[in-house]
Design an enzyme around this catalytic site. Sequence first.
Site, PDB file in Angstrom:
ATOM      1  N   CYS A 101     -11.702  -2.107  13.611  1.00 15.96           N
ATOM      2  CA  CYS A 101     -11.966  -3.548  13.753  1.00 15.96           C
ATOM      3  C   CYS A 101     -12.224  -3.973  15.196  1.00 15.96           C
ATOM      4  O   CYS A 101     -12.929  -4.942  15.440  1.00 15.96           O
ATOM      5  CB  CYS A 101     -10.792  -4.354  13.224  1.00 15.96           C
ATOM      6  N   GLU A 140     -16.621 -10.973   1.895  1.00 16.85           N
ATOM      7  CA  GLU A 140     -15.454 -10.679   1.069  1.00 16.85           C
ATOM      8  C   GLU A 140     -14.814 -11.949   0.506  1.00 16.85           C
ATOM      9  O   GLU A 140     -14.420 -12.001  -0.655  1.00 16.85           O
ATOM     10  CB  GLU A 140     -14.426  -9.913   1.906  1.00 16.85           C
ATOM     11  N   LYS A 180     -16.121  -9.835   6.330  1.00 14.66           N
ATOM     12  CA  LYS A 180     -15.066 -10.696   5.777  1.00 14.66           C
ATOM     13  C   LYS A 180     -15.660 -11.990   5.230  1.00 14.66           C
ATOM     14  O   LYS A 180     -15.100 -12.604   4.328  1.00 14.66           O
ATOM     15  CB  LYS A 180     -14.033 -11.023   6.844  1.00 14.66           C
ATOM     16  N   GLU A 238       0.828  -1.196   0.000  1.00 23.07           N
ATOM     17  CA  GLU A 238       0.000   0.000   0.000  1.00 23.07           C
ATOM     18  C   GLU A 238       0.874   1.262   0.000  1.00 23.07           C
ATOM     19  O   GLU A 238       0.584   2.231  -0.704  1.00 23.07           O
ATOM     20  CB  GLU A 238      -0.938  -0.015   1.211  1.00 23.07           C
ATOM     21  N   CYS A 272      -8.699  -2.148   3.458  1.00 24.58           N
ATOM     22  CA  CYS A 272      -8.630  -3.314   4.357  1.00 24.58           C
ATOM     23  C   CYS A 272      -9.996  -3.725   4.862  1.00 24.58           C
ATOM     24  O   CYS A 272     -10.203  -4.861   5.242  1.00 24.58           O
ATOM     25  CB  CYS A 272      -7.778  -3.012   5.578  1.00 24.58           C
ATOM     26  N   GLU A 324     -13.191 -11.805  -7.173  1.00 23.56           N
ATOM     27  CA  GLU A 324     -11.876 -11.149  -7.300  1.00 23.56           C
ATOM     28  C   GLU A 324     -10.892 -11.685  -6.274  1.00 23.56           C
ATOM     29  O   GLU A 324      -9.698 -11.458  -6.384  1.00 23.56           O
ATOM     30  CB  GLU A 324     -12.009  -9.637  -7.084  1.00 23.56           C
ATOM     31  N   SER A 371      -7.315   1.815  -2.712  1.00 25.03           N
ATOM     32  CA  SER A 371      -6.085   1.067  -2.935  1.00 25.03           C
ATOM     33  C   SER A 371      -6.454  -0.266  -3.561  1.00 25.03           C
ATOM     34  O   SER A 371      -7.448  -0.892  -3.184  1.00 25.03           O
ATOM     35  CB  SER A 371      -5.378   0.829  -1.605  1.00 25.03           C
ATOM     36  N   GLU A 398       2.179   1.655  -3.370  1.00 25.22           N
ATOM     37  CA  GLU A 398       1.141   2.143  -4.277  1.00 25.22           C
ATOM     38  C   GLU A 398       0.926   3.646  -4.072  1.00 25.22           C
ATOM     39  O   GLU A 398       0.791   4.409  -5.039  1.00 25.22           O
ATOM     40  CB  GLU A 398      -0.167   1.379  -4.016  1.00 25.22           C
TER      41      GLU A 398
END
Lengths: 590, 166
Positions: free
Chosen positions: A507, A362, A359, A280, A300, A367, A320, A283
């Site tokens: 989180c 996700e 999650k 990251e 994230c 992807e 990102s 990037e």
Amino acid sequence: MALVNIKIDGISYQVDSSLTVLEAAKQCGYNIPSLCSFNHGRCSKASCRVCLVEVKGARGLVASCVYPVNEGMEISINSQKATEARRVSVELLLSNHNHDCQSCRKNQNCELLRVAQLVGAREGMFRGEKTPTTYDDLSPALIRDTSKCVLCGRCIEQCKYAQGIGILGFENRGFKTIVGPAYNKSFKDVPCLQCGQCVTVCPTGALMEKGEIDKVDEAFKAGKYVIVQTAPAVRAALGEEFGMPVGTPVTGKMVTALKRLGFYRVYDTNFAADLTIMEEANELLERINNGGALPMITSCSPGWVNYAEQFYGDLIGHLSSCKSPHEMEGAVIKSFFAEKNNIKPEDIFVVSIMPCTAKKFEKERPECRGVNGLADVDAVLTTRELATYIRRAGIEFNRLPNSEFDQDILGEYTGAGVIFGATGGVMEAALRTAYYWLTGENADSLLKCEPVRGQEGVKEASFTIAGKEIKVAVVSSMKAAKPILDDIRAGKSPYTFIEVMGCPGGCINGGGQPYIRSCMLPNEDIDIEDTYRAKRAAALYSEDERQTVRRSHENTQVKALYDEYLEKPGSHKAHELLHTTYNDRGHNLK
Amino acid sequence: MKLQEHAIKEIKEIVAQFINEPTPLMMILSAVQTKFGYIPMEAQELISEETGISVAEIYGVVTFYSFFSLKPKGKYIIGVCLGTACYVKNSQQVIDKFCQLLGIQPGETTADGMFTIDALRCIGACALAPAVRVNEKVYPQVRVEDVEKIIDACEKMEAEKNEKGN
């Protein structure tokens, strides 16, 4: 702050005039049961009718959660009339409730059960027809079972006011009332973040995460190499499930428990958090140097990614392209680790222990499939599910010795990875590494980066690194994110880099974390609903301080991974395994 | 299903008319219901976009009030009052008769789009109990044997309208 004199069951007290009867009683040492009130006993709906008390001179009984105190008020919590009324209120709720308590996963944390015990509810007082119900388990993350709903409205308030979204609402009228997304649609078919904030406030089992313990069992049965990884925020809260005070870090015990549960490897997602920082930060620097889309926003948090894709589809270029850390870890396990250990990626089953319900969603994303089209992560268990899993195995968690994560090739982690679990942590970790890359030296001031710490919804800071000014913002909850995103859309955002976390506080307050309710935690302070996030965050920051290596770029195993396999941050191979793409899913609104 | 261009325009106009009221939603929904005879899903989504009120909240209001309807209503909306005064004067039998003759349940619309039967709570015509309201017209002291005549009257009215139209 004006004080008023009140009497509760004949005893005189002085309390703040701005309080409700319920809050005042709590301060004076009385616990009036309630189901709809949360966060300080405040309640906008007075819908559950469980907190009824008698107030001299008032018409009928009053709902203490919304009734303000005033001078000379005489309250009776313990009168025959009040206790009987509270009991009947709960009995009426129970008459329309699905009584499968023995197998309900909310048992032990069920506020309805607790309240029923408190008021002395009797078995089967009212029998008859029940409201037609909906059971929605189509989403990979959340289950809605209206047969257990008490119509308290907490989830509606949480979705609307904590996240600023408002997916949930009451529908129909009277006996047929249920709570759900519009048209009683599935969570799958509405612009829901799958963040699980509604689950954290539900007093019953009406809203739950989708359980995946069975999937893990199946993988063991099938003889797979079952590898587990744990997110940073889990260690800061898991102890609560076993009666420890909020904010007790239990890293060592958790690792021992996971080893005893038979996992082939026990890894820390922090390794991948360090890896995320490498990718990251790289990037970010590339975007700054090559005129890429700025501000860059972290990716994230899958709740946040869901929000961005569904509400700000035009801004996904700012996200990102890094996968979230546990997906990176999964991808590296199924490639680098598999090759190193001569294991077929197909035989590996990666389990992530996460503080998060999103999650679960996700990991199903197309992807997030890397090696041979396999999912990077096969199952996601929440912190709560892990506690269930540990209890089921007969493990006495509190008596476990400490042990270390497996250290071979993917085990090492730095303090920078640990703090990912608190809002501001990713920013702080990224700054530590970006500073080093830009200046060639480390800044000790970034080891305790106060401006990005703390529980505010929006924090901002400005740093001058190697002559470049970098303005950053740290945001948690979608309600706090909205104005920042609107600024980007309008082209007037002053920031270079923004960290966004889906849940308020990051989180540590994720939808998969242990339930925080003062009524269920009798040994905690009365203000625990204000302080638990700070306490959990402190557990992570203290672990960061205890680490000798506290910067992601100093993680020797991450370095080895690049040397042996990925070449360098942002390489072709790194892109293949560690980066992802996003879709504008604005149509989901329609 | 998609809203037609003119419907989108009209709904936007209605929203613009009430948006500055302290509580615009009820007024907007009432106007849309009156104008189109129902408030379909697509209209609720458009109102949500225009007002910023979530679809869940709008749907909650639409399904709460019996005045609002998610489905198109018939040309003739037969409202039978089941308020206390009408009920004790046998209005239940009256509504049952309507249901039997038209082959639909309260809240439903006949397949030809002619009739909708609504069960109403008190319409304030207790002196006329049992009262039946068809669109704007109130029929007083309706007996079970009057039901067929009311339906016939509507059909006759409709036939006359069609003749004039031709």
